[in-house]
Design a protein around this motif. Structure first.
Motif, short mmCIF file in Angstrom:
data_model
loop_
_atom_site.label_atom_id
_atom_site.label_comp_id
_atom_site.label_asym_id
_atom_site.label_seq_id
_atom_site.Cartn_x
_atom_site.Cartn_y
_atom_site.Cartn_z
N ASP A 1 -4.76 6.47 4.07
CA ASP A 1 -4.46 6.67 2.77
C ASP A 1 -5.43 7.82 2.19
O ASP A 1 -5.64 7.82 1.00
CB ASP A 1 -4.26 5.26 1.88
CG ASP A 1 -5.65 4.59 1.86
OD1 ASP A 1 -6.61 5.12 2.62
OD2 ASP A 1 -5.64 3.50 1.11
N ASP A 2 -6.07 8.58 3.03
CA ASP A 2 -7.05 9.32 2.23
C ASP A 2 -6.58 10.89 2.11
O ASP A 2 -7.24 11.62 1.57
CB ASP A 2 -8.27 9.56 3.04
CG ASP A 2 -7.92 10.10 4.57
OD1 ASP A 2 -6.72 10.43 4.82
OD2 ASP A 2 -8.84 10.13 5.27
N TYR B 1 -8.47 -9.03 3.53
CA TYR B 1 -9.35 -7.90 3.75
C TYR B 1 -8.93 -6.82 4.67
O TYR B 1 -8.64 -7.12 5.97
CB TYR B 1 -10.86 -8.33 3.87
CG TYR B 1 -11.92 -7.33 3.95
CD1 TYR B 1 -12.41 -6.95 2.67
CD2 TYR B 1 -12.33 -6.80 5.01
CE1 TYR B 1 -13.36 -5.90 2.78
CE2 TYR B 1 -13.28 -5.70 5.08
CZ TYR B 1 -13.82 -5.49 3.81
OH TYR B 1 -14.78 -4.46 3.74
N ARG C 1 0.86 -1.16 -0.10
CA ARG C 1 -0.07 -0.03 0.05
C ARG C 1 1.01 1.44 0.01
O ARG C 1 1.96 1.36 0.74
CB ARG C 1 -0.90 0.07 1.42
CG ARG C 1 -1.84 -1.00 1.38
CD ARG C 1 -2.99 -0.94 0.53
NE ARG C 1 -4.16 -1.99 0.88
CZ ARG C 1 -5.35 -1.98 0.81
NH1 ARG C 1 -5.99 -0.58 0.31
NH2 ARG C 1 -6.29 -2.85 1.05
N PRO D 1 -12.25 -1.01 6.01
CA PRO D 1 -12.45 0.01 5.34
C PRO D 1 -12.41 1.40 6.15
O PRO D 1 -12.39 2.47 5.93
CB PRO D 1 -13.74 -0.28 5.00
CG PRO D 1 -14.52 -1.38 5.93
CD PRO D 1 -13.23 -2.13 6.24
N SER E 1 -8.77 3.46 2.15
CA SER E 1 -9.83 3.87 1.48
C SER E 1 -10.25 2.42 0.54
O SER E 1 -11.52 2.59 0.28
CB SER E 1 -9.24 4.80 0.51
OG SER E 1 -8.82 5.89 1.29
N ASP E 2 -9.50 1.64 0.15
CA ASP E 2 -9.91 0.56 -0.42
C ASP E 2 -9.49 -0.63 0.29
O ASP E 2 -8.56 -1.03 0.44
CB ASP E 2 -8.92 0.75 -1.77
CG ASP E 2 -9.35 -0.98 -2.68
OD1 ASP E 2 -10.26 -1.54 -2.42
OD2 ASP E 2 -8.63 -1.18 -3.74
N PRO E 3 -10.46 -1.31 0.99
CA PRO E 3 -10.38 -2.46 1.68
C PRO E 3 -9.94 -3.64 1.04
O PRO E 3 -9.45 -4.58 1.94
CB PRO E 3 -12.00 -2.87 2.25
CG PRO E 3 -12.70 -2.26 1.07
CD PRO E 3 -12.17 -1.12 0.53
N LEU E 4 -9.83 -3.85 -0.11
CA LEU E 4 -9.31 -5.02 -0.73
C LEU E 4 -7.69 -5.05 -0.79
O LEU E 4 -7.14 -3.87 -0.85
CB LEU E 4 -10.02 -5.24 -2.07
CG LEU E 4 -11.31 -5.46 -2.51
CD1 LEU E 4 -11.84 -5.52 -3.53
CD2 LEU E 4 -11.83 -6.72 -1.50
N LYS F 1 -8.49 7.23 8.00
CA LYS F 1 -8.01 6.23 7.09
C LYS F 1 -6.15 6.84 6.75
O LYS F 1 -6.21 8.12 6.66
CB LYS F 1 -8.77 6.65 5.86
CG LYS F 1 -10.12 5.90 5.77
CD LYS F 1 -10.97 6.14 4.34
CE LYS F 1 -12.62 5.85 4.63
NZ LYS F 1 -12.70 4.73 5.23
#
Length: 328
Positions: free
Chosen positions: A234-235, A317, A134, A320, A324-327, A232
């Motif tokens: 990464d926001d 997983y 990430r 969230p 930002s993207d939970p995957l 978050k």
């Protein structure tokens, strides 16, 4: 001292063979287990033998991270407490070099937020090599108009929270772990609010009286409590929190709003989101970065650098509320 190539050595990464560097605090438990796991996984996955560099009391990770960068490694693993992680990250921010961590401290704040095992060093090592990547935000903090900035990955604070960090008994941490922070928190509850001026994203400053102001990049701390609910990593934003309990029962209102995940209108606890924030005080207060006491300051300037650090974390997983993207 390093147990492998000296600073400046160019490894075989230039010919396509990947190599990791392990920056490790030798005073922590499980260091032998971590070294062995890094060597084993490197061999299993076809990586070059790792560069292993120990931190020292005088240099808890910055110089070692620079040495790893000079050696041209592909991955730097910070194995130690939150201080080691922060010092290594400070050197890797803005570079293309991937970072991972093996939590060996008491707080292990970043690890708790990104689901890295805090009680299984071998699992953390395997995630360092085989997890997902990430790009996360990093917050730069300037104290008292200094020329150089410092970074934090989880949270920084001025006032009450920093007093807790500087007053936590090391002998108690060794015996009861993170509960030692609770002891320091109770002992530091009495105190007078400080007069502060705060500007959010360059707007007109507002005046307030508070016991603490904290900037957060992500929200979880020990015991599963979320200081910054929904923050978050990464926001591209930082969450700013002010704590201003009123009267003898004011701290109950603060705790109530924390456990309610910030909901409600109680002014004892206020949240803001921003790219930058500036805090000025009349008198200096204690400061902490990711749990490390940094002395006192009267002026703090926070600035978010969005997605400026490449971080390896476990596959699977993601919450969230953290990314930002939970995957994966």
């Amino acid at each position: 001292m390093p147990t492998d190539a000296p600073s400046g050595t160019v490894t075989e990464t230039s010919s396509g063979v990947r190599r990791a560097a392990l920056v490790i605090n030798p005073t922590k438990q499980s260091t032998d287990e971590v070294r062995q796991a890094v060597e084993r996984v490197s061999a299993e996955d076809g990586w070059e033998a790792p560069l292993v560099i120990e931190t020292t009391k005088d240099d808890p990770g910055s110089g070692q991270a620079r040495q790893a960068l000079d050696a041209g490694v592909d991955l730097v693993i910070a194995a130690g407490g939150d201080g080691t992680v922060r010092c290594v990250a400070e050197e890797l921010v803005g570079t293309d070099t991937l970072m991972a961590l093996v939590p060996l401290g008491t707080g292990n704040l970043l690890a708790r937020n990104v689901d890295i095992a805090v009680d299984d060093p071998t699992a953390a090592v395997e995630a360092a090599f085989r997890g997902t990547e990430r790009s996360i935000d990093v917050v730069h903090l300037t104290l008292d108009h200094a020329q150089e900035t410092q970074v934090f990955l989880v949270m920084a604070g001025l006032g009450y929270d920093a007093a807790i960090m500087s007053d936590t008994r090391e002998d108690l941490k060794d015996r009861v772990g993170w509960l030692a922070y609770v002891d320091a928190g109770i002992r530091n509850l009495p105190g007078e609010p400080a007069h502060a001026s705060i500007s959010i994203d360059g707007a007109e400053p507002f005046e307030c009286r508070l016991r603490s102001v904290m900037g957060g990049n992500c929200g979880k701390i020990m015991g599963g409590l979320e200081i910054f609910p929904g923050a978050k990593i990464d926001d591209g934003l930082m969450d700013l929190m002010t704590i201003a309990p009123k009267g003898k029962l004011g701290w109950l209102a603060v705790l109530g709003k924390l456990f309610a995940r910030g909901k409600g209108r109680d002014p004892s606890l206020q949240y803001y989101q921003c790219l930058t924030a500036e805090v000025s005080l009349r008198e200096p207060l204690a400061v902490q970065l990711d749990g490390d006491p940094l002395g006192e300051a009267k002026h703090l300037l926070f600035e978010v650098k969005p997605k400026s650090l490449r971080l390896r974390m476990p596959l699977g997983y993601k919450d969230p509320a953290i990314v930002s993207d939970p995957l994966p």
